[in-house]
Write a protein that holds these residues in place. Structure first.
Motif, short mmCIF file in Angstrom:
data_model
loop_
_atom_site.label_atom_id
_atom_site.label_comp_id
_atom_site.label_asym_id
_atom_site.label_seq_id
_atom_site.Cartn_x
_atom_site.Cartn_y
_atom_site.Cartn_z
N UNK A 1 0.83 -1.20 0.00
CA UNK A 1 0.00 0.00 0.00
C UNK A 1 0.87 1.25 0.00
N UNK A 2 0.57 2.21 -0.88
CA UNK A 2 1.40 3.41 -0.98
C UNK A 2 1.11 4.47 0.09
N UNK A 3 -0.06 4.38 0.73
CA UNK A 3 -0.50 5.44 1.67
C UNK A 3 -0.37 6.79 0.96
N UNK A 4 0.35 7.75 1.57
CA UNK A 4 0.46 9.05 0.87
C UNK A 4 1.81 9.20 0.14
N UNK B 1 13.93 2.92 0.70
CA UNK B 1 12.71 2.33 1.27
C UNK B 1 11.65 3.41 1.52
N UNK B 2 10.40 3.03 1.24
CA UNK B 2 9.26 3.93 1.46
C UNK B 2 8.24 3.17 2.31
N UNK B 3 7.07 3.77 2.54
CA UNK B 3 6.06 3.09 3.37
C UNK B 3 5.60 1.77 2.76
N UNK B 4 5.82 1.60 1.45
CA UNK B 4 5.46 0.33 0.80
C UNK B 4 6.10 -0.87 1.52
N UNK B 5 7.31 -0.65 2.05
CA UNK B 5 8.08 -1.75 2.66
C UNK B 5 7.36 -2.33 3.87
N UNK C 1 12.03 7.32 3.22
CA UNK C 1 11.11 8.46 3.13
C UNK C 1 10.76 8.90 4.55
N UNK C 2 10.41 10.19 4.67
CA UNK C 2 10.01 10.70 5.98
C UNK C 2 8.78 9.96 6.52
N UNK C 3 7.91 9.53 5.61
CA UNK C 3 6.71 8.77 6.02
C UNK C 3 7.09 7.44 6.65
N UNK C 4 8.08 6.79 6.10
CA UNK C 4 8.53 5.49 6.63
C UNK C 4 9.22 5.69 7.98
N UNK C 5 10.06 6.74 8.08
CA UNK C 5 10.76 7.03 9.33
C UNK C 5 9.73 7.22 10.44
N UNK C 6 8.68 7.96 10.14
CA UNK C 6 7.63 8.23 11.13
C UNK C 6 6.92 6.93 11.53
N UNK C 7 6.61 6.11 10.53
CA UNK C 7 5.88 4.86 10.80
C UNK C 7 6.73 3.88 11.60
N UNK D 1 9.58 13.66 1.63
CA UNK D 1 8.54 13.54 0.61
C UNK D 1 7.33 14.38 1.02
N UNK D 2 7.11 14.47 2.32
CA UNK D 2 6.01 15.26 2.90
C UNK D 2 4.65 14.93 2.31
N UNK D 3 4.48 13.66 2.01
CA UNK D 3 3.19 13.22 1.48
C UNK D 3 2.90 13.70 0.08
N UNK D 4 3.90 14.26 -0.59
CA UNK D 4 3.68 14.78 -1.94
C UNK D 4 4.88 14.41 -2.83
N UNK D 5 4.88 13.17 -3.33
CA UNK D 5 6.05 12.69 -4.10
C UNK D 5 6.48 13.64 -5.22
N UNK D 6 5.51 14.29 -5.89
CA UNK D 6 5.90 15.14 -7.03
C UNK D 6 6.72 16.35 -6.59
N UNK D 7 6.67 16.69 -5.29
CA UNK D 7 7.46 17.83 -4.80
C UNK D 7 8.96 17.55 -4.93
N UNK D 8 9.32 16.27 -5.08
CA UNK D 8 10.75 15.92 -5.22
C UNK D 8 11.36 16.52 -6.48
N UNK D 9 10.51 16.81 -7.48
CA UNK D 9 11.02 17.38 -8.73
C UNK D 9 11.56 18.79 -8.52
N UNK D 10 11.26 19.39 -7.34
CA UNK D 10 11.72 20.75 -7.07
C UNK D 10 13.11 20.79 -6.42
#
Ligand SMILES: [Zn+2]
Length: 526
Positions: free
Chosen positions: A366-369, A399-403, A426-432, A449-458
């Motif tokens: 599951x990708x969550x956010x 690794x991301x929350x998928x793991x 990812x910060x989401x995985x660290x938190x989990x 990632x802050x729950x917004x993967x596309x923000x990485x393009x910045x």
């Protein structure tokens, strides 16, 4: 009817002569001859939808034009579709087309698109309610029909359901799938549990068994869509279905990220999903599949490159009808000009083992956010190597929350880090993970990632260069580049760099500078 067929004879002869004349004007290089030489390593194919069959194959002229188009596009295999959108193609027309392509030296397979099969889903109107017994029987008859015509049948990527009708709700609550009077228990009580069981059991009994009864030689291909992070929600169970089906194909149709109608998917996804499902399917994984919708020649070509870089043995160009209309011809023109290079790269890729930073997505995770976060991380010039099992032996990993789908993930991660290998989380995985894993080690890096993967393009090059330096240390690689750059590594030290920016970029690989043209790539084979 007879009168019409007599009238058709004369123009037919004229058109066939025209078509032969066109073939003699084939530009150099001769893509048909080139395709023959590369057949064992990579091939291009196309698909004629059931509607294309009706439109183009009802006349001899349409059929010979299609064969000519294939030869000029290096296409050595075609899928001739029996069913799509409640329409069943005519048997005599299918047979005539199958035999004509065969006689022209082009391999043929069938195809079925499970749209408007029977009772409509309460969700997407193209999709059916597969709890409905009559719809199940219709599905079975469609596969029996196709199996009587072809030894291989592709299933286009509508083989799922999103129905929530009262019958589906009741079956989900009862945790039982019923097919032709037989009952199969469902492991859990979610839509995901019910739909995965329904699609797996229907595939086994009403597709595979039913088709094999008609034609014991038949091989069925399940083609997975490109939306990999949501497969399980609509009943695509990649672990069980890849084990059950004879072959798998992979949707690599990323299209144009900025396109209003079709956009939002970055180019690296084509590579990610092709390698990820390639790992799951092993030798069963036959090829990638992309289309011209919402693409320009540049983005169309990027789809082809990502497919080939990911080791696909076939590029399926969906579909003949669309490639003959709208933006199709321009895209095909660009593809044809690049086919010699694509064949060459496919040959180089096939000879080598890929290398890089392991990127772990367990099946049905599951990708969550952090939806499709892998795609965006791959755009950062981090050479991701997708995997569906914990990459215990990898030199570095992302690794991301998928793991978290892996119940032993925390223990495995601790062992991985203890070996001194760098990890990017990812910060989401660290938190989990909380205090389950001590992440204070010098090898652990957090990606915001802050729950917004596309923000990485910045992220700027100043932010990315130091991160790459840390993550690529065990690979003995130093890579400096702006954002929106793809890096593809191989175990013998070969590499490919692809520039997804609209302007040329300067990159540095192990201290050596190189300019990569806008929307271009550079290959370095050892
Ligand atoms: Zn339903």
């Amino acid at each position: 009817m007879k009168r019409f067929s007599l009238l058709l004879v004369l123009p037919l002869v004229v058109l066939m002569a025209c078509s032969a004349f066109a073939a003699s004007l084939t530009p150099t290089p001769d893509l048909w001859a080139l395709a023959q030489r590369h057949r064992a390593v990579h091939r291009f194919s196309t698909l004629f939808t059931a509607q294309n069959v009706r439109e183009y194959f009802s006349s001899e002229a349409g059929l010979s034009q299609a064969i000519d188009w294939c030869k000029r596009t290096a296409v050595t295999k075609v899928y001739i579709e029996e069913f799509r959108g409640s329409y069943t193609a005519d048997r005599a027309t299918l047979v005539k087309a199958r035999d004509a392509f065969g006689a022209a030296g082009i391999e043929t397979s069938g195809c079925i698109t499970t749209t408007r099969v029977g009772k409509d889903s309460t969700g997407w109107k193209e999709i059916a309610c597969y709890t409905d017994p009559q719809t199940q029987e219709k599905l079975k008859s469609v596969f029996e029909y196709a199996a009587g015509l072809f030894d291989e049948i592709m299933i286009d990527d509508f083989w799922f359901t999103d129905c929530e009708c009262p019958e589906c709700k009741a079956a989900r609550a009862a945790r039982v799938v019923t097919i032709g009077g037989a009952r199969y228990p469902v492991a859990g009580d979610t839509w995901e549990d019910y739909r995965c069981e329904l699609m797996v059991q229907l595939s086994r009994h009403y597709i595979l068994e039913a088709a094999r009864k008609v034609n014991p030689k038949v091989k069925i291909i399940i083609k997975y869509p490109q939306w990999y992070d949501a497969f399980h929600e609509r009943g695509y169970d990649v672990a069980r279905e890849s084990a059950d089906f004879d072959r798998i194909w992979v949707g690599t149709e990323t299209r144009d990220y900025t396109n209003k109608q079709w956009g939002g998917t970055v180019q690296f996804e084509g590579f990610f999903i092709m390698r990820w499902l390639g790992g799951l399917g092993g030798a069963k994984c036959g090829g990638g599949w992309f289309d011209p919708y919402g693409t320009s020649p540049a983005t169309y070509l990027e789809q082809a490159r990502q497919t080939v870089l990911a080791g696909a043995r076939e590029s399926m160009l969906f579909c003949y009808g669309s490639l003959r209309n709208d933006n199709g011809p321009k895209n095909i023109e660009a593809l044809r000009a690049n086919i010699p290079e694509l064949f060459a790269v496919a040959g180089e890729v096939a000879r080598r083992r890929p290398a890089g930073i392991a990127a772990y997505k367990p099946a049905s995770s599951h990708p969550e956010n952090e939806k499709v976060v892998f795609d965006f991380v791959g755009m950062l010039g981090l050479p991701l190597l997708p995997c569906h099992e914990f990459p215990a032996t990898a030199p570095a990993a992302f690794f991301s929350v998928h793991a978290l789908k892996d119940p032993d993930f925390a223990v495995k991660l601790k062992a991985f880090m203890k070996a001194g290998k760098p990890v990017l989380l990812t910060d989401g995985l660290v938190k989990a993970l909380g205090d389950k894993v001590d992440l204070k080690s010098s090898g652990a890096h957090t990606l915001a990632v802050q729950g917004e993967p596309k923000s990485l393009l910045k992220l700027s090059q100043a932010e990315l260069d130091p991160l790459r330096a840390e993550m690529l240390k065990p690979l003995r690689v130093k890579f400096k580049a702006p954002n929106k750059t793809g890096l593809y590594l191989f175990s013998d030290g070969s590499r490919v760099v692809e520039n997804f920016n609209d302007e040329p970029i300067e990159v540095q690989f192990n201290g050596k500078s190189e300019t990569i043209p806008a929307r271009g790539w550079a290959t370095h084979w050892k």
